[in-house]
Scaffold this motif. Structure first.
Motif, short mmCIF file in Angstrom:
data_model
loop_
_atom_site.label_atom_id
_atom_site.label_comp_id
_atom_site.label_asym_id
_atom_site.label_seq_id
_atom_site.Cartn_x
_atom_site.Cartn_y
_atom_site.Cartn_z
N SER A 145 0.81 -1.22 0.00
CA SER A 145 0.00 0.00 0.00
C SER A 145 0.85 1.27 0.00
N GLN A 146 2.17 1.16 0.35
CA GLN A 146 3.03 2.34 0.40
C GLN A 146 3.80 2.54 -0.91
N LEU A 147 3.59 1.67 -1.88
CA LEU A 147 4.38 1.69 -3.11
C LEU A 147 4.11 2.96 -3.91
N SER A 148 5.21 3.61 -4.35
CA SER A 148 5.08 4.82 -5.18
C SER A 148 5.61 4.60 -6.59
N LEU A 149 6.64 3.77 -6.76
CA LEU A 149 7.22 3.51 -8.08
C LEU A 149 7.34 2.00 -8.30
N LEU A 150 6.84 1.50 -9.45
CA LEU A 150 6.86 0.06 -9.75
C LEU A 150 7.24 -0.13 -11.21
N ASP A 151 8.34 -0.87 -11.46
CA ASP A 151 8.80 -1.12 -12.82
C ASP A 151 9.06 -2.62 -13.01
N LEU A 152 8.17 -3.29 -13.79
CA LEU A 152 8.33 -4.71 -14.11
C LEU A 152 8.52 -4.89 -15.62
N SER A 153 8.97 -3.87 -16.31
CA SER A 153 9.03 -3.89 -17.78
C SER A 153 10.11 -4.84 -18.29
N ASP A 154 9.96 -5.20 -19.58
CA ASP A 154 10.95 -6.00 -20.31
C ASP A 154 11.22 -7.32 -19.61
N ASN A 155 10.15 -8.08 -19.34
CA ASN A 155 10.24 -9.43 -18.81
C ASN A 155 9.38 -10.34 -19.67
N LEU A 156 9.02 -11.50 -19.13
CA LEU A 156 8.20 -12.46 -19.86
C LEU A 156 6.88 -12.71 -19.13
N LEU A 157 6.37 -11.70 -18.46
CA LEU A 157 5.17 -11.84 -17.64
C LEU A 157 3.93 -12.03 -18.52
N VAL A 158 2.99 -12.85 -18.04
CA VAL A 158 1.77 -13.15 -18.79
C VAL A 158 0.56 -12.91 -17.88
#
Length: 719
Positions: A145-158
């Protein structure tokens, strides 16, 4: 490395909070160029520090489980830019006081551990540029709930974007780009009013509409949802995003009008709506956005008068290619002149009078019309009884007699193409009241009548803007009693890519580099859809220039997709699409493994795509006389790459680049660096696709990523 050395490294990269200088997408890097492997067998507690950084030091191997023994007081941990591999240890979740974690640009695999849900104090989480797979765990986003920045780019997520992201009420920036996420964009994500820096969902497989809740992002600066499968219209509520500076929606299937509410975005710097199905006119209100620096609506279905003020005064900052119905604008746009407005008014009044006349006599003709319809239905009913059942299921009814009549008895004058499995005729169906292309299969084996029609029904439901639309199929008998099977396609007025590359050269008609690049992108988009977005992957099996057709706007449409599976139904082999069948492509475009009885595969399609791309750039067919004794088109390009590519590039293509050619002599050709880089990158893609080993060929997702980079680079007005 023993435990003592490991402790040394963790101690060496420990700093006080006052030394930190963290940036959003590029955290502070501390680089000492160590090259070691973290020992997975070391034991004991690690040092008690609040900050640990060992970025860009070439640490390799998997993370040891003892990383979970770091002090629970640790608040910041940075491991980006190393060679860390394997799965993320579940034990990392023991560091419950972390507020910053950076593991980007490594070789991490497997799923994101559920133990990350313990990071209830986490504010910044960076996992981009890895090989993480599986779905984004809903439980994790639900707890951070405290998250301000999230970067999961350039992976193989589905999978889908979890709706639990709505619990992250303090999020300012989110980047999920360059994955294979699917499903609709959750409204919970768009409802996060805290988003102010970035929302990037580009280069995924997201579908459905762009929800009107996008208007809730009133503080967002950059919104990128390009290169997905979104459909429907652009919501007018997007005009409520008053802080928006960059808006990228290109490469989708959006339709409808461009909303005039975009003019409310006074700080907008760049707007890209290209490669969609947008219609209507360009709103004149957009010329009032004084900050706008780049406007791209190329390859849509827009028409009407182009505005004259604002950004539209600078032709180098506006891209309108592929919208043939546009007119007016500044002279440098080279658009046709719009008809005078008073002429339009006169036409409008004439149309109104004509409508009144038509309605006045409609009642008198009503009885005659009804009688005609009744007679026509009776004749059609008798005609259907006279022939074998021509169609089954959802397909429109069409008989052998109708196709025979539509083509003047399959006359030579209407023959527009031949291939390994049949002949293609141009015809006009009375029932459809339009010109169509009719492929008559030259296979006379009996049986598989229903399975053939079932396959046609399945392929008719496959829709993509870069695939030729199947209108219907016919499975009947001809006037001699022989089995007759045909497929009816929509007709493409600009013919095939084969004609433009070779036959039209004699008529001094050729394709510019931009047109070739857009055609290549269209072909790649069609292959991505066939390989990844259909219920079952479809192998084209015979990709070549004659199977790429061009419409009025020179948009590429791939034809004959799934023809191998359709033919297999006639052979009684409908359950094995990739078996070793008789139809395995065309000489020159067929991958070498097919000659060794290998099964049909998507890798085989990539080989054909690579050869087709090299042919488009060099102007040489793979069956050219110069290619013999093991010397082929791939080797021809490879020898010249990268230093001598101008010696092999199609001379007609170079001559078309009038805006870029600086000097042309018998000795050398000097191109604008942007153009030469584009050619080099395209040739590299062609070579990577057409290598002999199927395992070494790049896949279509990588190709589309590279083509997008090339498209943006070529369109960049700054060169």
């Amino acid at each position: 490395m023993d435990c003592v050395v490991l402790l040394f490294y963790f101690s060496f990269f420990t700093f006080s909070s006052s030394a930190l200088n963290l940036d959003f997408w590029h955290p502070h890097h501390i680089n000492n160029h160590y090259s070691n492997t973290i020992d997975r067998h070391s034991t004991g507690d690690l040092p008690n520090h609040s900050h640990s950084f060992f970025q860009d030091n070439n640490f390799g191997g998997p993370l040891p489980k003892i990383i979970g023994n770091l002090s629970t007081h640790l608040s910041q941990l940075a491991m980006a830019g190393n060679l860390i591999s394997g799965k993320i240890p579940t034990e990392l979740g023991n560091l419950v006081n972390l507020i910053f974690l950076s593991m980007e640009d490594n070789l991490l695999t497997d799923v994101i551990p559920e133990s990350f849900s313990k990071f209830q104090k986490m504010q910044e989480l960076f996992l981009k540029i890895n090989k993480l797979s599986g779905e984004i765990p809903a439980a994790i986003l639900g707890n951070l709930s405290q998250l301000s920045l999230l970067d999961l780019s350039d992976n193989l997520l589905v999978g889908k974007i979890p709706s639990t992201i709505g619990n992250c009420k303090m999020l300012q920036g989110v980047d999920f780009s360059m994955n294979n996420l699917s499903g609709a964009i959750p409204t919970e994500l768009l409802g996060l009013s805290s988003l102010s820096i970035l929302l990037n969902l580009s280069h995924n497989s997201l579908s459905g509409n762009l929800p009107p809740e996008v208007g809730l992002l009133q503080n967002i600066e950059r919104l990128d949802i390009s290169e997905n499968h979104l459909s429907g219209g652009i919501p007018t509520k997007i005009g409520d995003c008053l802080s928006l500076e960059y808006l990228f929606l290109e490469g989708n299937s959006l339709d409808g009008n461009i909303p005039s509410s975009l003019s409310s975005l006074k700080g907008l710097l760049q707007l890209d709506l290209s490669r969609n199905n947008l219609s209507g006119s360009i709103p004149h209100e957009l010329q009032n956005i004084s900050a706008l620096e780049w406007f791209n609506v190329s390859f849509n279905n827009l028409g009407g008068e182009v505005p004259l003020l604002g950004i539209f005064q600078n032709a180098s900052r506006v891209s309108l290619t592929g919208n043939d119905r546009l007119c007016g604008g500044v002279a440098k746009l080279n658009l046709r002149i719009c008809p005078p407005k008073d002429v339009k008014k006169r036409k409008h009044h004439s149309h109104r009078k004509l409508i009144i006349i038509i309605f006045s006599i409609a009642f008198l003709l009503l009885l005659s019309f009804i009688l005609t319809v009744i007679i026509y239905k009776i004749m059609r009913k008798r005609q259907r009884k006279a022939s074998t059942d021509s169609t089954i299921g959802k397909l429109p009814k069409v008989s052998y007699q109708e196709l025979h009549h539509a083509t003047d008895g399959f006359s030579v004058q209407n023959l527009i193409g031949t291939g390994g499995v049949g002949f293609v005729y141009k015809g006009r169906l009375n029932s459809e009241e339009r010109v169509v292309a009719i492929k008559v299969l030259s296979l006379q084996k009996k049986g598989a009548h229903k399975s053939f029609i079932a396959e046609c029904n399945a392929f008719r439901n496959i829709r993509h803007r870069n695939l030729v639309k199947i209108i219907t199929c016919c499975s009947s008998v001809d006037h001699k009693g022989n089995d007759f099977k045909a497929i009816v396609y929509e007709f493409m007025t600009n013919g095939s890519l084969e004609e433009w590359l070779h036959q039209n050269a004699e008529l001094q008609r050729t394709l510019t580099l931009e047109e070739r690049l857009e055609i290549v992108f269209g072909i790649a988009s069609a292959l991505h859809y066939l390989h990844h977005d259909c219920e079952k992957p479809i192998v084209h099996c015979d990709l070549k220039p004659s199977n790429v057709l061009l419409d009025d706007d020179m948009v590429a449409h791939v034809s004959d997709f799934g023809i191998a599976r359709l033919v297999s139904t006639i052979d009684g082999n409908s359950n094995n699409q990739t078996s070793s069948m008789g139809i395995k492509g065309t000489i020159g475009y067929t991958p070498p493994e097919y000659g060794m009885d290998s099964q049909l595969s998507t890798e085989g399609d990539m080989y054909s795509f690579g050869i087709l791309l090299l042919e488009m750039l060099t102007g040489r067919r793979p069956t050219d006389e110069m290619f013999k004794d093991g010397y082929n088109l791939h080797n021809y390009v490879k020898i010249a790459f990268p230093n001598n590519i101008l010696e092999i590039v199609d001379a007609t293509l170079l001559s078309m680049e009038n805006d870029h050619v600086a000097v042309t002599t018998e000795v050398a050709i000097h191109l604008h660096p942007n153009v030469e880089r584009c050619l080099s990158s395209l040739l590299k893609i062609g070579l990577s696709c057409s290598v002999e080993s199927p395992r070494e060929r790049i896949n279509i997702k990588e190709v589309i990523t590279e083509l997008n980079i090339i498209l943006k680079a070529l369109a960049d007005p700054r060169g």
